[in-house]
Design a protein around this motif. Structure first.
Motif, mmCIF file in Angstrom:
data_model
loop_
_atom_site.group_PDB
_atom_site.id
_atom_site.type_symbol
_atom_site.label_atom_id
_atom_site.label_comp_id
_atom_site.label_asym_id
_atom_site.label_seq_id
_atom_site.Cartn_x
_atom_site.Cartn_y
_atom_site.Cartn_z
ATOM 1 N N LEU A 95 1.104 -0.940 -0.131
ATOM 2 C CA LEU A 95 0.289 0.757 -0.037
ATOM 3 C C LEU A 95 0.952 1.359 -0.158
ATOM 4 O O LEU A 95 1.860 1.196 0.636
ATOM 5 C CB LEU A 95 -0.824 0.044 0.833
ATOM 6 C CG LEU A 95 -1.977 -1.052 1.750
ATOM 7 C CD1 LEU A 95 -2.108 -1.531 3.124
ATOM 8 C CD2 LEU A 95 -3.588 -1.327 0.772
ATOM 9 N N VAL A 96 0.216 1.945 -1.509
ATOM 10 C CA VAL A 96 1.644 3.127 -1.233
ATOM 11 C C VAL A 96 0.801 4.018 -0.785
ATOM 12 O O VAL A 96 -0.327 4.880 -1.056
ATOM 13 C CB VAL A 96 2.165 2.958 -2.627
ATOM 14 C CG1 VAL A 96 2.692 4.908 -2.353
ATOM 15 C CG2 VAL A 96 2.940 1.764 -2.503
ATOM 16 N N PHE A 97 1.153 5.516 0.056
ATOM 17 C CA PHE A 97 1.262 6.781 -0.098
ATOM 18 C C PHE A 97 1.554 7.613 0.348
ATOM 19 O O PHE A 97 2.826 7.536 0.345
ATOM 20 C CB PHE A 97 -0.243 7.090 1.271
ATOM 21 C CG PHE A 97 1.077 7.660 2.725
ATOM 22 C CD1 PHE A 97 1.177 6.373 3.265
ATOM 23 C CD2 PHE A 97 0.532 8.218 2.829
ATOM 24 C CE1 PHE A 97 2.409 6.041 3.783
ATOM 25 C CE2 PHE A 97 2.047 8.316 4.743
ATOM 26 C CZ PHE A 97 2.321 7.292 4.791
ATOM 27 N N ASP A 98 1.022 9.069 -0.293
ATOM 28 C CA ASP A 98 2.192 10.279 -0.377
ATOM 29 C C ASP A 98 2.232 10.739 0.934
ATOM 30 O O ASP A 98 1.109 11.813 1.323
ATOM 31 C CB ASP A 98 1.890 11.140 -1.905
ATOM 32 C CG ASP A 98 2.608 12.564 -2.031
ATOM 33 O OD1 ASP A 98 3.162 12.508 -1.064
ATOM 34 O OD2 ASP A 98 2.207 13.697 -2.549
ATOM 35 N N VAL A 99 3.261 11.444 1.376
ATOM 36 C CA VAL A 99 3.426 11.721 2.769
ATOM 37 C C VAL A 99 2.799 13.436 2.718
ATOM 38 O O VAL A 99 2.641 13.317 4.170
ATOM 39 C CB VAL A 99 4.637 11.611 3.497
ATOM 40 C CG1 VAL A 99 4.952 10.066 4.087
ATOM 41 C CG2 VAL A 99 5.587 12.641 2.708
ATOM 42 N N ASN A 100 2.773 14.195 1.497
ATOM 43 C CA ASN A 100 2.352 15.228 1.417
ATOM 44 C C ASN A 100 1.156 15.712 1.392
ATOM 45 O O ASN A 100 0.975 16.612 0.817
ATOM 46 C CB ASN A 100 3.468 15.578 0.618
ATOM 47 C CG ASN A 100 4.849 15.397 0.322
ATOM 48 O OD1 ASN A 100 5.211 16.150 0.759
ATOM 49 N ND2 ASN A 100 5.496 14.730 0.406
ATOM 50 N N VAL A 101 0.550 14.511 0.810
ATOM 51 C CA VAL A 101 -0.758 14.625 0.843
ATOM 52 C C VAL A 101 -1.939 13.674 1.337
ATOM 53 O O VAL A 101 -2.344 12.453 1.723
ATOM 54 C CB VAL A 101 -1.978 14.123 -1.057
ATOM 55 C CG1 VAL A 101 -3.045 13.920 -1.340
ATOM 56 C CG2 VAL A 101 -0.242 14.026 -1.644
ATOM 57 N N PHE A 102 -2.498 14.151 2.445
ATOM 58 C CA PHE A 102 -3.435 13.305 3.966
ATOM 59 C C PHE A 102 -4.447 12.187 3.193
ATOM 60 O O PHE A 102 -4.774 11.607 3.829
ATOM 61 C CB PHE A 102 -4.112 14.809 4.585
ATOM 62 C CG PHE A 102 -4.058 14.299 6.026
ATOM 63 C CD1 PHE A 102 -2.588 14.063 6.883
ATOM 64 C CD2 PHE A 102 -5.392 13.376 6.810
ATOM 65 C CE1 PHE A 102 -3.344 13.233 7.832
ATOM 66 C CE2 PHE A 102 -5.484 12.853 7.317
ATOM 67 C CZ PHE A 102 -4.386 12.430 8.157
ATOM 68 N N ARG A 103 -5.345 13.183 1.732
ATOM 69 C CA ARG A 103 -6.086 12.539 1.323
ATOM 70 C C ARG A 103 -5.784 10.787 0.926
ATOM 71 O O ARG A 103 -6.224 10.234 1.104
ATOM 72 C CB ARG A 103 -6.713 12.936 0.076
ATOM 73 C CG ARG A 103 -7.506 12.071 -0.315
ATOM 74 C CD ARG A 103 -9.167 12.625 0.103
ATOM 75 N NE ARG A 103 -10.087 11.366 0.219
ATOM 76 C CZ ARG A 103 -10.999 10.673 0.639
ATOM 77 N NH1 ARG A 103 -11.262 10.620 1.756
ATOM 78 N NH2 ARG A 103 -11.633 9.848 -0.379
ATOM 79 N N SER A 104 -3.952 10.734 0.660
ATOM 80 C CA SER A 104 -3.686 9.608 0.378
ATOM 81 C C SER A 104 -3.708 8.844 1.390
ATOM 82 O O SER A 104 -3.226 7.787 1.394
ATOM 83 C CB SER A 104 -2.555 9.778 -0.535
ATOM 84 O OG SER A 104 -1.872 10.071 0.264
ATOM 85 N N PHE A 105 -3.649 9.219 2.558
ATOM 86 C CA PHE A 105 -3.290 8.395 3.574
ATOM 87 C C PHE A 105 -4.478 7.484 4.216
ATOM 88 O O PHE A 105 -4.830 6.918 4.826
ATOM 89 C CB PHE A 105 -2.964 9.083 4.727
ATOM 90 C CG PHE A 105 -2.431 8.442 6.198
ATOM 91 C CD1 PHE A 105 -2.239 7.582 6.312
ATOM 92 C CD2 PHE A 105 -3.343 9.110 7.517
ATOM 93 C CE1 PHE A 105 -1.273 6.983 7.482
ATOM 94 C CE2 PHE A 105 -2.948 8.042 8.834
ATOM 95 C CZ PHE A 105 -2.373 6.885 8.422
ATOM 96 N N GLU A 106 -5.924 8.714 4.183
ATOM 97 C CA GLU A 106 -7.533 8.709 4.629
ATOM 98 C C GLU A 106 -7.619 7.047 3.590
ATOM 99 O O GLU A 106 -8.026 6.613 3.738
ATOM 100 C CB GLU A 106 -8.128 9.553 4.710
ATOM 101 C CG GLU A 106 -7.292 10.654 5.439
ATOM 102 C CD GLU A 106 -8.688 11.650 5.450
ATOM 103 O OE1 GLU A 106 -9.144 12.294 6.388
ATOM 104 O OE2 GLU A 106 -8.524 12.270 3.636
ATOM 105 N N THR A 107 -7.590 7.372 2.067
ATOM 106 C CA THR A 107 -7.859 6.317 1.395
ATOM 107 C C THR A 107 -7.400 4.634 2.011
ATOM 108 O O THR A 107 -8.069 3.800 1.115
ATOM 109 C CB THR A 107 -7.615 6.587 -0.195
ATOM 110 O OG1 THR A 107 -6.340 6.956 -0.991
ATOM 111 C CG2 THR A 107 -8.609 7.917 -0.419
ATOM 112 N N LEU A 108 -6.142 5.288 2.520
ATOM 113 C CA LEU A 108 -5.861 3.091 3.060
ATOM 114 C C LEU A 108 -7.036 2.479 2.798
ATOM 115 O O LEU A 108 -6.478 1.158 2.904
ATOM 116 C CB LEU A 108 -4.378 4.018 4.215
ATOM 117 C CG LEU A 108 -3.003 4.198 3.433
ATOM 118 C CD1 LEU A 108 -2.229 4.910 4.237
ATOM 119 C CD2 LEU A 108 -2.507 3.646 1.644
#
Ligand code: GDP
Ligand code: MG
Length: 180
Positions: A86-99
């Protein structure tokens, strides 16, 4: 002389569009980074051979062709996976929320025999941007997320600077091998 064992491991890489999935794979397999990637056409996966102890391992790393925008990756993409990255961008909160959605989507689509022990790995990518000053997801929060889901291994990377990429994929390979 003993013949080394061979393993083929299917690794799938998911997460929101733009977080750097294709870049991480390209950096790992081809040692290249580009500012722009066209939506992947053609090959569904790239392969990389490596040796872990006495085992020869072929990683078959599956990339999306941009369909993650519509959350419609299809059963063939997920089927038979040995590890889900699973990958997210540490600069984009939304990409963390969708994990959470990606995590659930994987379990639903891949339907592993034992969802409790199926190996996931989390990557927080793009730690290079602005020397880290534009990051919105602190490492601690990411690690807590992992801890609350059965101690998922966590790595911070930069596909651009080739920071921690080899190490993360080596751990991904080992994690998948243990589960196989
Ligand atoms: P994908 O949609 O998840 O496959 O993301 P891409 O690999 O296509 O990357 C999206 C954009 O982010 C591209 O412009 C990449 O060049 C850029 N990018 C990817 N990884 C990094 C990184 O670690 N650091 C920086 N600064 N940019 C990155
Ligand atoms: Mg991509």
């Amino acid at each position: 002389m003993s013949i080394p064992k061979r393993s083929l491991l299917k690794i799938i890489v998911i997460g929101d569009s733009g977080v750097g999935k294709t870049s991480l794979m390209n950096q790992y397999v081809h040692k290249k980074f580009r500012q722009q990637y066209k939506a992947t056409i053609g090959a569904d996966f790239v392969t990389k051979e490596l040796q872990i102890d006495d085992k020869l391992v072929t990683l078959q790393i599956w990339d999306t062709a941009g369909q993650e925008r519509f959350h419609s990756l299809g059963a063939a993409f997920y089927r038979g996976a040995d590890c889900c990255v699973l990958v997210f961008d540490v600069n984009v909160f939304r990409s963390f929320e969708t994990l959470q959605n990606w995590h659930e989507e994987f379990l639903k689509q891949a339907d592993p025999t034992d969802p409790e022990t199926f190996p996931f790995v989390l990557i927080g990518n793009k730690v290079d941007i602005d020397g880290g000053s534009s990051r919105v997801v602190p490492e601690k929060i990411a690690r807590e997320w992992c801890a609350s889901r059965g101690n998922i291994p966590y790595f911070e990377t930069s596909a651009k600077e080739d920071y921690n990429v080899d190490y993360a994929f080596l751990c991904i390979a080992k994690t998948a091998l243990e589960y196989e």
